[in-house]
Design a protein around this motif. Structure first.
Motif, PDB file in Angstrom:
ATOM      1  N   THR A 271       0.826  -1.212   0.000  1.00  0.00           N
ATOM      2  CA  THR A 271       0.000   0.000   0.000  1.00  0.00           C
ATOM      3  C   THR A 271       0.864   1.267   0.000  1.00  0.00           C
ATOM      4  O   THR A 271       0.329   2.375   0.113  1.00  0.00           O
ATOM      5  N   ASP A 272       2.183   1.127  -0.112  1.00  0.00           N
ATOM      6  CA  ASP A 272       3.053   2.316  -0.115  1.00  0.00           C
ATOM      7  C   ASP A 272       2.774   3.190  -1.343  1.00  0.00           C
ATOM      8  O   ASP A 272       2.483   2.674  -2.434  1.00  0.00           O
ATOM      9  N   SER A 273       2.882   4.500  -1.148  1.00  0.00           N
ATOM     10  CA  SER A 273       2.679   5.429  -2.261  1.00  0.00           C
ATOM     11  C   SER A 273       3.979   5.516  -3.079  1.00  0.00           C
ATOM     12  O   SER A 273       5.054   5.154  -2.585  1.00  0.00           O
ATOM     13  N   ASN A 349       7.101   0.953  -8.590  1.00  0.00           N
ATOM     14  CA  ASN A 349       5.915   1.815  -8.618  1.00  0.00           C
ATOM     15  C   ASN A 349       4.937   1.429  -9.725  1.00  0.00           C
ATOM     16  O   ASN A 349       3.728   1.503  -9.530  1.00  0.00           O
ATOM     17  N   LYS A 353       1.217   0.392  -8.726  1.00  0.00           N
ATOM     18  CA  LYS A 353       0.095   1.156  -9.285  1.00  0.00           C
ATOM     19  C   LYS A 353      -0.990   0.185  -9.771  1.00  0.00           C
ATOM     20  O   LYS A 353      -2.175   0.327  -9.450  1.00  0.00           O
ATOM     21  N   GLN A 356      -2.497  -1.737  -6.733  1.00  0.00           N
ATOM     22  CA  GLN A 356      -3.426  -0.929  -5.922  1.00  0.00           C
ATOM     23  C   GLN A 356      -4.739  -0.684  -6.666  1.00  0.00           C
ATOM     24  O   GLN A 356      -5.799  -0.609  -6.060  1.00  0.00           O
TER      25      GLN A 356
END
Ligand code: TYM
Length: 373
Positions: A271-273, A349, A353, A356
């Motif tokens: 769940t890290d941005s 990422n 992406k 998520q």
């Protein structure tokens, strides 16, 4: 080297995988087994080719059975102790590939009892909250609910407990003590627990009234459970489960340990941005680069200890030729640590992406995956 230890509940220090292979008594996946596996599968997976899945028990036997028309089922699991990190997905990604390649069923155990019993401060309500979140992560990988069944230890106790006590009756406290390092001060639920983790290795055979081979993908830390399971199942009239073991996706601070959610600053969570991922890799990922740019250009970096490179190798760069190119450029000094980190940041990422996004629709599907008694 720092003294290391590998148990299902704690992995500390730098892991010496050759030592673990000797101590656990698993077999390394050699070239001829790998070739045979790939021939029968008609395909190859980068985690096998790169020796990330490096060891096994009875994989050859599972292939023998498969060739005779006796299909195996897959079994893996998750202990819902908190949020999942990227390393936790490795067995699920590999299991999904196995499932699609061999067209077999997959059973996934969620051990709510385990985490309640082993985490002194965790309530059952907290474990259940984690479990729902973890189920979303697993479903987000794109499993087919018709062939994938979730078992929850407390929820499926009605079908699991009668089998667990058959296992428990054949296990003594001294076997548990030597396999898991538990002692007289351990709570009695934790002493019983391994009998629950044994159950999905033969429950499908019980439910279908047919003795089926079982193949368990997992990281090497879980092997002590299955070593015991393999001793017991023939005594109950079922085949020993086979397994394939991976090494650990390393923590940010060093390439030879295990990413673990108990050390927050060492893990990248699902769940890290994008910003968090960038910050963690830039600030904490151990670099195999040299102290100065001049030295780096002259002597090159060391990809074997470089955590950003290891993340690409373990999970995020599936293309062998692209990975080799990065390896070559970094080793020769043509690519800097900063550039290598940027590649890892972008790849992670990109993956997160998509993950998520998939999590959003996964939530509504949980019920379809829960095995209906
Ligand atoms: P758990 O929840 O600790 O871990 C889930 C799965 O992820 C693997 N794993 C890793 N793999 C690569 N790199 C890492 N850094 C890393 N950390 C964890 C674990 O080996 C595991 O496969 N008791 C189990 C749950 C369970 C299970 C099973 C696991 C029940 N039945 C059957 C595997 C197979 C547990 O707490 O896993």
């Amino acid at each position: 080297m720092e003294k290391s230890s590998v148990t299902p509940w704690e992995v500390s220090g730098e892991v010496d995988y050759d030592k673990v292979v000797r101590e656990f008594g698993v077999q390394k996946i050699d070239d001829s087994l790998l070739k045979r596996f790939e021939k029968i599968a008609g395909d190859s997976h980068f985690m096998l080719r790169r020796e990330i899945y490096f060891a096994h028990r009875d994989l050859g036997w599972v292939l023998d059975q498969y060739e005779k028309g006796n299909k195996f089922f897959l079994y893996t699991g998750r202990g819902p102790s908190g949020k999942m990190h990227i390393g936790h997905l490795m067995p699920f990604i590999f299991a999904k590939w196995l499932q699609e390649t061999f067209d077999v069923e997959l059973w996934i155990q969620f051990t709510d009892d385990e985490k309640f019993l082993f985490k002194q401060d965790m309530t059952l309500e907290e474990v259940h909250k984690n479990m729902l979140d973890n189920m979303i992560d697993v479903i987000a990988l794109g499993f087919d609910h018709k062939k994938t069944h979730f078992l929850v230890d407390t929820q499926h106790a009605g079908i699991m407990y009668p089998q667990a006590i058959k296992v428990a009756k054949k296990l003594t406290f001294s076997m548990i003590k030597s396999s898991f390092g538990l002692d007289e001060s351990s709570n009695i639920g934790s002493i019983f627990y391994t009998s629950m983790q044994a159950v999905p290795a033969f429950l499908p055979s019980v439910l279908k009234n047919k003795k089926m081979p079982c193949l368990i993908p997992h990281a090497i830390d879980q092997d002590p459970h299955f070593r015991l399971t393999r001793d017991i199942l023939p005594k109950l009239g079922y085949p020993k489960p086979a397994s394939v073991q991976s090494s650990f996706l390393p923590p940010l601070h060093g390439a030879k340990g295990k990413m673990s959610s108990s050390k927050q600053e060492s893990a990248i969570f699902l769940t890290d941005s994008p910003k968090e991922v960038e910050h963690k890799i830039r600030k904490y990922a151990f670099s195999g680069g040299r102290d100065t740019l001049e030295e780096h250009r002259k002597h090159g970096g060391n990809p074997d200890v470089d955590v950003a490179y290891q993340y690409l190798k373990f999970m995020f760069e599936e293309d062998d030729s692209k990975l080799q190119k990065i390896h070559r450029k970094y080793k020769s000094g043509e690519m800097t640590s900063g550039e290598l980190k940027q590649i890892a940041i972008d790849k992670i990422n990109e993956f997160l992406k998509e993950h998520q996004k998939n999590r959003k629709s996964a939530e509504k599907q949980i019920d379809k995956f829960i095995y209906k008694i």
